[in-house]
Write an enzyme that holds these catalytic residues in place. Structure first.
Site, PDB file in Angstrom:
ATOM      1  N   PHE A 230      46.725  42.002  37.846  1.00 25.03           N
ATOM      2  CA  PHE A 230      47.207  40.763  38.478  1.00 25.03           C
ATOM      3  C   PHE A 230      48.732  40.696  38.263  1.00 25.03           C
ATOM      4  O   PHE A 230      49.271  39.761  37.691  1.00 25.03           O
ATOM      5  CB  PHE A 230      46.518  39.519  37.886  1.00 25.03           C
ATOM      6  CG  PHE A 230      45.019  39.575  37.939  1.00 25.03           C
ATOM      7  CD1 PHE A 230      44.340  39.185  39.084  1.00 25.03           C
ATOM      8  CD2 PHE A 230      44.278  40.040  36.856  1.00 25.03           C
ATOM      9  CE1 PHE A 230      42.943  39.241  39.144  1.00 25.03           C
ATOM     10  CE2 PHE A 230      42.895  40.108  36.897  1.00 25.03           C
ATOM     11  CZ  PHE A 230      42.220  39.710  38.039  1.00 25.03           C
ATOM     12  N   ASN A 280      41.588  44.561  44.975  1.00 22.79           N
ATOM     13  CA  ASN A 280      40.906  43.559  44.172  1.00 22.79           C
ATOM     14  C   ASN A 280      40.742  44.100  42.746  1.00 22.79           C
ATOM     15  O   ASN A 280      40.125  45.147  42.535  1.00 22.79           O
ATOM     16  CB  ASN A 280      39.538  43.280  44.811  1.00 22.79           C
ATOM     17  CG  ASN A 280      38.775  42.214  44.064  1.00 22.79           C
ATOM     18  OD1 ASN A 280      39.006  41.968  42.873  1.00 22.79           O
ATOM     19  ND2 ASN A 280      37.861  41.587  44.772  1.00 22.79           N
ATOM     20  N   ALA A 281      41.279  43.382  41.783  1.00 21.64           N
ATOM     21  CA  ALA A 281      41.288  43.881  40.400  1.00 21.64           C
ATOM     22  C   ALA A 281      39.874  44.172  39.881  1.00 21.64           C
ATOM     23  O   ALA A 281      39.683  45.109  39.098  1.00 21.64           O
ATOM     24  CB  ALA A 281      41.976  42.864  39.496  1.00 21.64           C
ATOM     25  N   ASP A 301      46.259  38.827  33.667  1.00 21.22           N
ATOM     26  CA  ASP A 301      46.823  37.499  33.947  1.00 21.22           C
ATOM     27  C   ASP A 301      46.262  37.012  35.288  1.00 21.22           C
ATOM     28  O   ASP A 301      47.000  36.913  36.285  1.00 21.22           O
ATOM     29  CB  ASP A 301      48.363  37.588  33.984  1.00 21.22           C
ATOM     30  CG  ASP A 301      49.010  36.231  34.204  1.00 21.22           C
ATOM     31  OD1 ASP A 301      48.329  35.202  34.066  1.00 21.22           O
ATOM     32  OD2 ASP A 301      50.219  36.204  34.525  1.00 21.22           O
ATOM     33  N   CYS A 341      45.030  30.468  33.149  1.00 16.59           N
ATOM     34  CA  CYS A 341      45.835  29.312  33.578  1.00 16.59           C
ATOM     35  C   CYS A 341      44.949  28.273  34.247  1.00 16.59           C
ATOM     36  O   CYS A 341      45.402  27.511  35.091  1.00 16.59           O
ATOM     37  CB  CYS A 341      46.972  29.761  34.499  1.00 16.59           C
ATOM     38  SG  CYS A 341      46.418  30.700  35.925  1.00 16.59           S
TER      39      CYS A 341
HETATM   40  C1  LIG Z   1      48.687  34.290  37.627  1.00 17.78           C
HETATM   41  S1  LIG Z   1      49.335  35.329  38.837  1.00 17.78           S
HETATM   42  C2  LIG Z   1      49.989  36.661  37.911  1.00 17.78           C
HETATM   43  C3  LIG Z   1      51.426  36.497  37.581  1.00 17.78           C
HETATM   44  C4  LIG Z   1      52.081  37.746  37.047  1.00 17.78           C
HETATM   45  N1  LIG Z   1      51.403  38.270  35.889  1.00 17.78           N
HETATM   46  C5  LIG Z   1      53.551  37.522  36.726  1.00 17.78           C
HETATM   47  O1  LIG Z   1      53.946  37.819  35.597  1.00 17.78           O
HETATM   48  O2  LIG Z   1      54.297  37.048  37.576  1.00 17.78           O
HETATM   49  C6  LIG Z   1      47.909  36.037  39.546  1.00 17.78           C
HETATM   50  C7  LIG Z   1      48.184  37.160  40.551  1.00 17.78           C
HETATM   51  O3  LIG Z   1      46.931  37.751  40.858  1.00 17.78           O
HETATM   52  C8  LIG Z   1      46.880  38.080  42.232  1.00 17.78           C
HETATM   53  N2  LIG Z   1      45.438  38.112  42.532  1.00 17.78           N
HETATM   54  C9  LIG Z   1      44.599  37.082  42.757  1.00 17.78           C
HETATM   55  N3  LIG Z   1      43.336  37.500  42.870  1.00 17.78           N
HETATM   56  C10 LIG Z   1      43.374  38.852  42.715  1.00 17.78           C
HETATM   57  C11 LIG Z   1      42.390  39.870  42.711  1.00 17.78           C
HETATM   58  N4  LIG Z   1      41.090  39.578  42.872  1.00 17.78           N
HETATM   59  N5  LIG Z   1      42.778  41.135  42.506  1.00 17.78           N
HETATM   60  C12 LIG Z   1      44.094  41.449  42.331  1.00 17.78           C
HETATM   61  N6  LIG Z   1      45.066  40.531  42.331  1.00 17.78           N
HETATM   62  C13 LIG Z   1      44.716  39.250  42.505  1.00 17.78           C
HETATM   63  C14 LIG Z   1      47.699  37.015  42.906  1.00 17.78           C
HETATM   64  O4  LIG Z   1      48.214  37.507  44.145  1.00 17.78           O
HETATM   65  C15 LIG Z   1      48.790  36.749  41.873  1.00 17.78           C
HETATM   66  O5  LIG Z   1      49.894  37.572  42.129  1.00 17.78           O
END
Ligand SMILES: C[S@@+](CC[C@H](N)C(=O)[O-])C[C@H]1O[C@@H](n2cnc3c(N)ncnc32)[C@H](O)[C@@H]1O
Length: 398
Positions: A230, A280-281, A301, A341
């Site tokens: 993420f 997708n993570a 995260d 969060c």
């Molecule tokens: C809380 S933010 C992370 C912030 C980042 N760690 C930073 O330091 O700026 C969550 C991130 O996860 C991504 N995201 C949301 N669902 C996801 C998924 N299923 N797989 C991968 N990325 C995802 C979003 O696009 C977003 O960039």
């Protein structure tokens, strides 16, 4: 509600509402009103007890969250004067804790006595979110007060969140002062520079609440193979490289965020040993399971899985799966950094999920560090949900 009779600009609270006020809770819900005021969405109104004694003043909303409290006491506040005072005080709070930070959250809603306002500063550009009609109806005056309290080259209204409709506020992105920057801004974020797209970036442009976490965990970076899950624009992974990580694999579903992350790598002149996986993570972690990949440090995260209480069970399942998969990818002696969060997911819930994950994975862990939201995102002791960012750094023991 016993009666829909409306008294001019006064709401009469029931016993529960009065108790909330006594406890200095800044929200009064519709169910706690004996009588609703005769007023329009966004009006500044008084709230009273049954005998008519004024207990405080707040912004009226036609939604279930009827009153956002501004002041306690009988005297009617001057709304713009109060805004100016609280903006000054919020800025002074940040100056106390931060020296020389280029980007920080100037206003964090209720915690700064300004419910319905979030304001993030990137250099001289303010990225603003206004989610209460009581502020939105005076939007030009609000922008003017911000400009008077601190020198700003631009104020960009980033109103795109889902609850705006309930307040009768349109979704929009527009400049309230100056112009929306045409190019992403180059901003010092922690120890490195990052490009922040004020118009289209996530949240107000960046995740300021995690800005200083990489510096807190920097002893873990040297020589490490790091998985940054993420990753958004690469904030954690780029810090890891800058602090001597041997390799970073970053996983993120937004291709545009990855494109900016690649530019961030270049503007910092960092070594290119970074791999980007757009996807997708959860799927990527399953694939890594079958490939038996190993890392010294795994950072998770994820986005908020339970912004509201109704999603706590599904959040628990999501967090647990990620934690198990993350732990399984860590070498002996390595670490897991796990953040949540989610407003409705407490510290205790997160700790119990991480514990369950370690038991299910058969991996013994010890807590090296606990993470909490930073000084510029203060929580209110009266409102536990405002204490939204929590995290643990767990050391994996063989
Ligand atoms: C809380 S933010 C992370 C912030 C980042 N760690 C930073 O330091 O700026 C969550 C991130 O996860 C991504 N995201 C949301 N669902 C996801 C998924 N299923 N797989 C991968 N990325 C995802 C979003 O696009 C977003 O960039």
């Amino acid at each position: 509600m016993p009666s829909e009779k409306r008294l001019a600009r006064r709401a009469v609270l029931d016993e529960t509402g009065l108790e909330r006020v006594r406890m200095m809770h800044p929200w009064i819900f519709r169910g706690n009103l004996r009588q609703v005021p005769q007023c329009a969405q966004g009006d500044l109104i008084a709230f009273t007890d049954r005998a008519g004694s004024i207990k405080g003043w707040g912004l009226w909303s036609e939604s279930a969250l009827s009153i956002r409290v501004l002041t306690y006491g009988t005297k009617e506040p001057d709304q713009m004067g109060l805004l100016r005072e609280r903006l000054t005080s919020a800025l002074n709070w940040r100056k106390t804790w931060y020296q020389g930070e280029e980007a920080f959250r100037w206003v964090h809603g209720e915690a700064d006595g300004l419910p319905g306002i979030v304001a993030d500063l990137y250099g001289d550009v303010l990225s603003l979110q206004i989610s209460a009609a009581g502020w939105y109806r005076h939007i030009d005056k609000v922008a003017d007060v911000f400009r008077k309290v601190r020198k700003l080259s631009a104020i960009v209204l980033r109103n795109e969140t889902k609850h705006l409709e309930k307040e009768g506020i349109p979704k929009e992105v527009r400049a309230l002062l100056g112009e929306i920057p045409k190019e992403p801004l180059k901003i010092k974020m922690g120890s490195i520079y990052e490009l922040v797209d004020i118009e289209k970036g996530q949240k107000t442009g960046a995740y300021l609440d995690v800005k200083n976490i990489p510096d807190m965990i920097s002893p873990l970076f040297k020589g490490a193979r790091v998985l940054d899950c993420f990753s958004y624009q690469g904030h954690f992974g780029l810090h890891a490289l800058a602090a001597g990580a041997s390799e970073v694999v970053a996983v993120e579903q937004s291709q545009s965020a990855i494109e900016i992350a690649k530019k961030n790598l270049e503007i910092n002149g960092l070594p290119k040993n970074m791999e980007w996986i757009c996807g997708n993570a959860f799927d990527v972690m399953r694939k890594m399971d079958s490939d038996r990949e190993r890392f010294d440090l795994v950072i998770m995260d994820p986005p908020p899985f339970s912004p509201a209480k109704g999603q706590v069970d599904s959040a628990r399942r999501g967090y647990k799966e990620l934690a198990i998969r993350g732990l399984n990818r860590i070498k002996d002696g390595g670490h897991l950094v796990f953040l949540s969060c989610s407003h409705a997911f407490t510290r205790e819930m997160l700790l119990s999920v991480l514990n369950e994950a370690s038991v299910d994975a058969g991996i013994s862990c010890r807590i090296a560090l606990e993470i909490h939201q930073p000084f510029d995102h203060p929580a209110l002791s009266a409102v536990p949900e405002t204490d939204y960012l929590k995290g643990f750094v767990m050391g994996v023991q063989s």
